[in-house]
Design a protein around this motif. Structure first.
Motif, PDB file in Angstrom:
ATOM      1  N   LEU A  82       0.825  -1.209   0.000  1.00  0.00           N
ATOM      2  CA  LEU A  82       0.000   0.000   0.000  1.00  0.00           C
ATOM      3  C   LEU A  82       0.861   1.261   0.000  1.00  0.00           C
ATOM      4  N   LYS A  83       1.979   1.233   0.729  1.00  0.00           N
ATOM      5  CA  LYS A  83       2.899   2.369   0.736  1.00  0.00           C
ATOM      6  C   LYS A  83       3.481   2.618  -0.654  1.00  0.00           C
ATOM      7  N   ARG A  84       3.524   1.551  -1.457  1.00  0.00           N
ATOM      8  CA  ARG A  84       4.028   1.671  -2.829  1.00  0.00           C
ATOM      9  C   ARG A  84       2.887   1.970  -3.809  1.00  0.00           C
ATOM     10  N   GLY A  85       1.693   2.222  -3.271  1.00  0.00           N
ATOM     11  CA  GLY A  85       0.547   2.580  -4.107  1.00  0.00           C
ATOM     12  C   GLY A  85      -0.219   1.419  -4.687  1.00  0.00           C
ATOM     13  N   ILE A  86      -0.018   0.214  -4.142  1.00  0.00           N
ATOM     14  CA  ILE A  86      -0.684  -0.986  -4.673  1.00  0.00           C
ATOM     15  C   ILE A  86      -1.600  -1.586  -3.608  1.00  0.00           C
ATOM     16  N   LEU A  87      -2.881  -1.671  -3.931  1.00  0.00           N
ATOM     17  CA  LEU A  87      -3.870  -2.185  -2.984  1.00  0.00           C
ATOM     18  C   LEU A  87      -4.275  -3.608  -3.344  1.00  0.00           C
ATOM     19  N   VAL A  88      -4.060  -4.551  -2.418  1.00  0.00           N
ATOM     20  CA  VAL A  88      -4.540  -5.924  -2.556  1.00  0.00           C
ATOM     21  C   VAL A  88      -5.519  -6.173  -1.414  1.00  0.00           C
ATOM     22  N   ARG A  89      -6.043  -7.379  -1.311  1.00  0.00           N
ATOM     23  CA  ARG A  89      -7.010  -7.685  -0.252  1.00  0.00           C
ATOM     24  C   ARG A  89      -6.351  -8.514   0.849  1.00  0.00           C
ATOM     25  N   ASN A  90      -6.432  -8.021   2.066  1.00  0.00           N
ATOM     26  CA  ASN A  90      -5.930  -8.758   3.223  1.00  0.00           C
ATOM     27  C   ASN A  90      -7.021  -9.732   3.667  1.00  0.00           C
ATOM     28  N   MET A  91      -6.733 -11.035   3.632  1.00  0.00           N
ATOM     29  CA  MET A  91      -7.743 -12.043   3.918  1.00  0.00           C
ATOM     30  C   MET A  91      -7.758 -12.488   5.382  1.00  0.00           C
ATOM     31  N   THR A  92      -7.109 -11.730   6.253  1.00  0.00           N
ATOM     32  CA  THR A  92      -7.137 -12.031   7.689  1.00  0.00           C
ATOM     33  C   THR A  92      -8.584 -12.109   8.165  1.00  0.00           C
ATOM     34  N   GLY A  93      -8.898 -13.174   8.888  1.00  0.00           N
ATOM     35  CA  GLY A  93     -10.262 -13.395   9.336  1.00  0.00           C
ATOM     36  C   GLY A  93     -11.031 -14.331   8.430  1.00  0.00           C
ATOM     37  N   SER A  94     -10.508 -14.540   7.233  1.00  0.00           N
ATOM     38  CA  SER A  94     -11.139 -15.456   6.282  1.00  0.00           C
ATOM     39  C   SER A  94     -10.206 -16.619   5.964  1.00  0.00           C
ATOM     40  N   VAL A  95      -8.994 -16.285   5.480  1.00  0.00           N
ATOM     41  CA  VAL A  95      -7.957 -17.280   5.236  1.00  0.00           C
ATOM     42  C   VAL A  95      -6.684 -16.745   5.891  1.00  0.00           C
ATOM     43  N   THR A  96      -6.416 -17.214   7.081  1.00  0.00           N
ATOM     44  CA  THR A  96      -5.299 -16.693   7.869  1.00  0.00           C
ATOM     45  C   THR A  96      -3.967 -16.806   7.119  1.00  0.00           C
TER      46      THR A  96
END
Length: 345
Positions: free
Chosen positions: A306-320
């Motif tokens: 994210l600091k590099r300007g790239i947004l992915v999905r954090n799956m914490t809580g779904s797929v640890t």
């Protein structure tokens, strides 16, 4: 009434519910929402739409076109304002219990709870496939009215075993919904050819993943009797005129859609191979337009991207321990890989 506690007026099932969060996080490259990187221009269509008139309530032109393309009757199709609305209608119509594997699309559980219906979640096996024995035991014990199976599955990306799905359809006395939102990217044909053989089978699809997410247009294909019953709870004019017009034009230009899908699949395979080369990363094979990957430091990797300007999905809580990345354009994918390699370098 001045001192009334609003929460005491809310249904218990809703009071304990957490709202679905669709965050709008500023970034240069957005790879978190399983959207297509390729859109469809519709500016000229705006002049053709009468904004003072209600839309066609039955979306007749779109329904005829889609029915012909899918080789079914128009009576076998029902549209929704996205698949979410159709899930809502199905649970409203048939009630619960509602059964589904986890991890999977979160709206099955959220809508079940919102409507006060019992939700039964069965963990997937180690290969992210259906745990058939546990599922069949739950079907026998709980007698679910509805079973939702997302294949390819979100967020794992894999298709469930066709044999296991068939077993569930055959043994269930309720409705089995196979959610094929990501089917266009899959090497498997899907369950549409089997619709005529199983009256309790419902197939859901959407235009959102192939470049038309802004339209919010999902559809279900099922036996005409199921469609008629679900149509009773459908809100009038649920599909707006712009969405109908753009969908018709986009489907007429099906070669363009097919080309963009082919590019996404090709990029997905390239992205997967490159992820395999990064020590500390384990990507999972995907039949969708995204890749789930395991990392030894998910929070740090997410923040660093994210600091590099790239947004992915954090799956914490779904797929640890996992993150999910949507397949973007070649340039976006290269930027993502370069950033990820820099984090692990």
């Amino acid at each position: 009434m001045k001192n009334s506690n609003i929460k005491n007026l809310v249904k218990p099932s809703v009071r304990s519910l957490t709202a679905y969060q669709a965050f709008d996080i500023p970034c240069k490259i957005k790879l978190d929402a399983n959207e297509s990187p390729y859109g469809f221009p519709f500016g000229p269509l705006l002049a053709k739409i009468s904004t003072n008139r209600y839309p066609d309530p039955g979306a007749k032109e779109l329904k005829r076109m889609l029915a012909k393309r899918l080789a079914v009757s128009p009576a076998n199709i029902l549209f929704g304002n996205g698949s979410d609305e159709l899930i809502y209608y199905l649970i409203t119509t048939f009630g619960g219990p509602v059964l589904y594997p986890v991890p999977t699309f979160s709206m099955y559980g959220i809508i079940s709870q919102a409507l006060g219906e019992k939700a039964i979640s069965i963990p997937l096996d180690r290969e992210f496939d259906i745990a058939l024995e546990k599922t069949l035991m739950a079907i026998k014990k709980e007698k679910p009215k509805l079973i939702f199976l997302s294949s390819p599955n979100n967020p794992t990306g894999n298709c469930f075993s066709a044999e296991k799905i068939l077993k569930i359809i055959e043994l269930s006395k309720g409705i089995v919904v196979v959610d094929e939102a990501y089917q266009p990217f899959s090497s498997e044909k899907g369950f549409l050819p089997l619709l005529k053989d199983y009256k309790n089978l419902v197939i859901m699809r959407t235009l959102s993943k192939i470049g038309l997410a802004a339209l919010r247009l999902g559809f279900m294909i099922a036996d005409a009797e199921i469609i008629a019953e679900v149509n009773k709870v459908r809100l009038p004019f649920n599909l707006n005129s712009l969405s109908q017009a753009v969908a018709v034009e986009a489907l007429e230009e099906k070669g363009e859609l097919a080309f963009s899908i082919k590019k996404i699949v090709s990029e997905r395979e390239l992205l997967f191979r490159e992820l395999e080369k990064i020590k500390g990363i384990r990507p999972y094979p995907s039949e969708a337009n995204f890749i789930l990957f395991r990392t030894d430091k998910p929070e740090k990797v997410y923040d660093a991207l994210l600091k590099r300007g790239i947004l992915v999905r954090n799956m914490t809580g779904s797929v640890t321990g996992c993150l999910r990345v949507t397949v973007g354009t070649p340039e976006e994918n290269k930027a993502f890989l370069k950033a990820l390699k820099g984090i692990y370098g």
